[in-house]
Design a protein around this motif. Structure first.
Motif, PDB file in Angstrom:
ATOM      1  N   THR A  97     -34.564  15.825  77.757  1.00 27.24           N
ATOM      2  CA  THR A  97     -33.218  15.976  78.529  1.00 27.24           C
ATOM      3  C   THR A  97     -33.165  15.867  79.907  1.00 27.24           C
ATOM      4  O   THR A  97     -32.470  15.235  80.646  1.00 27.24           O
ATOM      5  CB  THR A  97     -32.145  16.932  77.895  1.00 27.24           C
ATOM      6  N   LEU A  98     -34.026  16.648  80.563  1.00 33.66           N
ATOM      7  CA  LEU A  98     -34.112  16.870  82.018  1.00 33.66           C
ATOM      8  C   LEU A  98     -34.627  15.568  82.522  1.00 33.66           C
ATOM      9  O   LEU A  98     -33.892  14.997  83.721  1.00 33.66           O
ATOM     10  CB  LEU A  98     -35.099  18.023  82.228  1.00 33.66           C
ATOM     11  N   HIS A  99     -35.601  14.869  81.839  1.00 34.57           N
ATOM     12  CA  HIS A  99     -36.023  13.595  82.436  1.00 34.57           C
ATOM     13  C   HIS A  99     -34.763  12.538  82.294  1.00 34.57           C
ATOM     14  O   HIS A  99     -34.535  11.531  83.360  1.00 34.57           O
ATOM     15  CB  HIS A  99     -37.119  13.045  81.383  1.00 34.57           C
ATOM     16  N   GLU A 100     -33.770  12.656  81.268  1.00 36.30           N
ATOM     17  CA  GLU A 100     -32.801  11.696  81.086  1.00 36.30           C
ATOM     18  C   GLU A 100     -31.957  11.939  82.223  1.00 36.30           C
ATOM     19  O   GLU A 100     -31.114  11.150  82.822  1.00 36.30           O
ATOM     20  CB  GLU A 100     -32.145  11.764  79.818  1.00 36.30           C
ATOM     21  N   LEU A 101     -31.586  13.214  82.383  1.00 35.88           N
ATOM     22  CA  LEU A 101     -30.816  13.714  83.622  1.00 35.88           C
ATOM     23  C   LEU A 101     -31.084  13.097  85.196  1.00 35.88           C
ATOM     24  O   LEU A 101     -30.419  12.616  85.757  1.00 35.88           O
ATOM     25  CB  LEU A 101     -30.368  15.108  83.437  1.00 35.88           C
ATOM     26  N   CYS A 102     -32.559  13.432  85.397  1.00 36.34           N
ATOM     27  CA  CYS A 102     -33.074  12.799  86.271  1.00 36.34           C
ATOM     28  C   CYS A 102     -32.689  11.079  86.547  1.00 36.34           C
ATOM     29  O   CYS A 102     -32.233  10.837  87.650  1.00 36.34           O
ATOM     30  CB  CYS A 102     -34.739  13.193  86.564  1.00 36.34           C
ATOM     31  N   ALA A 103     -32.993  10.440  85.583  1.00 35.37           N
ATOM     32  CA  ALA A 103     -32.840   9.049  85.609  1.00 35.37           C
ATOM     33  C   ALA A 103     -31.587   8.872  85.891  1.00 35.37           C
ATOM     34  O   ALA A 103     -30.837   7.695  86.626  1.00 35.37           O
ATOM     35  CB  ALA A 103     -33.307   8.400  84.406  1.00 35.37           C
ATOM     36  N   ARG A 104     -30.364   9.714  85.202  1.00 36.04           N
ATOM     37  CA  ARG A 104     -29.270   9.242  85.159  1.00 36.04           C
ATOM     38  C   ARG A 104     -28.266   9.599  86.742  1.00 36.04           C
ATOM     39  O   ARG A 104     -27.585   8.722  87.105  1.00 36.04           O
ATOM     40  CB  ARG A 104     -28.397  10.048  84.212  1.00 36.04           C
ATOM     41  N   TYR A 105     -29.020  10.585  87.291  1.00 38.28           N
ATOM     42  CA  TYR A 105     -28.547  10.948  88.657  1.00 38.28           C
ATOM     43  C   TYR A 105     -29.245  10.526  89.924  1.00 38.28           C
ATOM     44  O   TYR A 105     -28.913  10.930  90.997  1.00 38.28           O
ATOM     45  CB  TYR A 105     -28.203  12.387  88.692  1.00 38.28           C
ATOM     46  N   GLY A 106     -30.526   9.651  89.557  1.00 37.11           N
ATOM     47  CA  GLY A 106     -31.255   9.373  90.756  1.00 37.11           C
ATOM     48  C   GLY A 106     -32.052  10.331  91.362  1.00 37.11           C
ATOM     49  O   GLY A 106     -32.194  10.497  92.603  1.00 37.11           O
ATOM     50  N   LEU A 107     -32.391  11.438  90.621  1.00 37.08           N
ATOM     51  CA  LEU A 107     -33.278  12.404  90.951  1.00 37.08           C
ATOM     52  C   LEU A 107     -34.592  12.278  90.800  1.00 37.08           C
ATOM     53  O   LEU A 107     -35.118  11.656  89.840  1.00 37.08           O
ATOM     54  CB  LEU A 107     -32.804  14.015  90.321  1.00 37.08           C
ATOM     55  N   ARG A 125     -17.379   9.674  83.041  1.00 37.52           N
ATOM     56  CA  ARG A 125     -18.163   8.897  82.108  1.00 37.52           C
ATOM     57  C   ARG A 125     -19.774   9.457  82.098  1.00 37.52           C
ATOM     58  O   ARG A 125     -20.433   9.559  81.060  1.00 37.52           O
ATOM     59  CB  ARG A 125     -18.308   7.502  81.942  1.00 37.52           C
ATOM     60  N   ARG A 126     -20.204   9.460  83.154  1.00 34.89           N
ATOM     61  CA  ARG A 126     -21.689  10.098  83.484  1.00 34.89           C
ATOM     62  C   ARG A 126     -21.735  11.510  83.038  1.00 34.89           C
ATOM     63  O   ARG A 126     -22.714  11.919  82.409  1.00 34.89           O
ATOM     64  CB  ARG A 126     -21.833  10.097  85.154  1.00 34.89           C
ATOM     65  N   LEU A 127     -20.697  12.324  83.446  1.00 32.01           N
ATOM     66  CA  LEU A 127     -20.899  13.735  83.006  1.00 32.01           C
ATOM     67  C   LEU A 127     -20.951  13.790  81.467  1.00 32.01           C
ATOM     68  O   LEU A 127     -21.399  14.685  80.833  1.00 32.01           O
ATOM     69  CB  LEU A 127     -19.697  14.717  83.420  1.00 32.01           C
ATOM     70  N   ALA A 128     -19.770  12.989  80.688  1.00 34.69           N
ATOM     71  CA  ALA A 128     -19.753  13.099  79.511  1.00 34.69           C
ATOM     72  C   ALA A 128     -20.850  12.793  78.544  1.00 34.69           C
ATOM     73  O   ALA A 128     -21.366  13.329  77.765  1.00 34.69           O
ATOM     74  CB  ALA A 128     -18.522  12.068  78.975  1.00 34.69           C
ATOM     75  N   ALA A 129     -21.658  11.790  79.175  1.00 31.79           N
ATOM     76  CA  ALA A 129     -22.992  11.332  78.411  1.00 31.79           C
ATOM     77  C   ALA A 129     -23.913  12.379  78.744  1.00 31.79           C
ATOM     78  O   ALA A 129     -24.677  12.365  77.826  1.00 31.79           O
ATOM     79  CB  ALA A 129     -23.266   9.852  78.998  1.00 31.79           C
ATOM     80  N   SER A 130     -23.912  12.977  79.673  1.00 29.58           N
ATOM     81  CA  SER A 130     -25.011  13.989  80.014  1.00 29.58           C
ATOM     82  C   SER A 130     -24.725  15.215  79.221  1.00 29.58           C
ATOM     83  O   SER A 130     -25.664  15.779  78.688  1.00 29.58           O
ATOM     84  CB  SER A 130     -24.829  14.424  81.662  1.00 29.58           C
TER      85      SER A 130
END
Length: 243
Positions: free
Chosen positions: A26-36, A5-10
């Motif tokens: 999008t990079l900022h969203e991915l950071c938040a989603r993956y804890g980066l 689900r996380r990958l699909a949303a990303s």
């Protein structure tokens, strides 16, 4: 553990990024989603419009980018050197930091909340394109190891998808036409995208591992992809497979 689900949303977020500004958001969203703490993509070599090269998108603070350029760290940065020798993701812990210059680079980066941990994924396109995607973390070492264990497969796919999204959004490469995938090629890519390995895909489809490899190779050729993960990214971008 693979989080479908996380990958699909990303990937949906990346598919919607049609401009430079959207890619950076999008990079900022991915950071938040993956804890980066940060993500960055650098186009090391473009297979298209040379006047737009080099190109990068990043969540790094502007102050660090200015410091990096002023000190000409790009000349000694071992992260950029990954492109010369690596084909698989490289954990920064394996990089040579023994020289005084490189040690200073990483120490100064820490003062800007960059690192100490990172993963750099080299992406190689079929027309000579070369990109580096880096995921950076300031988590404790044990937590960083856990994050890698749970996210490596997803980050690998996202790196190739990000590469494709950036080339399309910036006009660094024009879209090509692609031959349609066969049912088996589609099935193999779809299962690979869901985190299945060759042996598991073979069992799921009732075919041999050799056949799985041949179908994936054929899919790569049809999609103009250099690796199976690259093919998954392209197939998703073209909406040939869904997450």
């Amino acid at each position: 553990m693979f989080d479908h689900r996380r990958l699909a949303a990303s990937l949906r977020t990346l598919q919607a990024a049609k401009s430079n500004e959207a890619v950076n958001l999008t990079l900022h969203e991915l950071c938040a989603r993956y804890g980066l703490s940060h993500m960055t993509l650098l186009v090391v070599r473009s297979g298209g419009r040379a006047d737009r090269y080099p190109y990068y998108c990043t969540t790094y603070p502007d102050a660090w980018l200015k410091t990096y350029a002023h000190n000409r760290y790009f000349e000694i940065d071992p992260v950029i050197g990954v492109m010369r020798w690596a084909f698989l993701p490289v954990d920064w812990s394996s990089l040579d930091r023994q020289s005084a210059q490189v040690w200073r680079l990483f120490k100064e980066a820490r003062s800007y909340n960059i690192g100490p941990h990172g993963l750099t994924i080299p992406v190689r396109g079929p027309k000579g394109e070369r990109s580096l995607v880096s995921a950076v973390s300031n988590l404790p070492k044990r937590d960083w190891s856990r994050l890698l264990a749970s996210s490596m497969h997803e980050l690998h796919i996202l790196a190739h998808h990000l590469h494709e999204a950036v080339l399309a959004a910036t006009g660094l490469r024009q879209d090509d036409g692609y031959r349609g995938l066969s049912r088996r090629e589609y099935q193999c890519l779809d299962l690979l995208a869901k985190g299945r390995i060759h042996k598991q895909i073979a069992a799921d489809l009732g075919i041999s591992e050799t056949a799985v490899k041949l179908y994936l190779r054929s899919a790569r050729l049809k999609l103009g992809a250099s690796t199976s993960h690259h093919a998954v990214a392209k197939a998703s971008l073209l909406e040939l497979i869904a997450f």
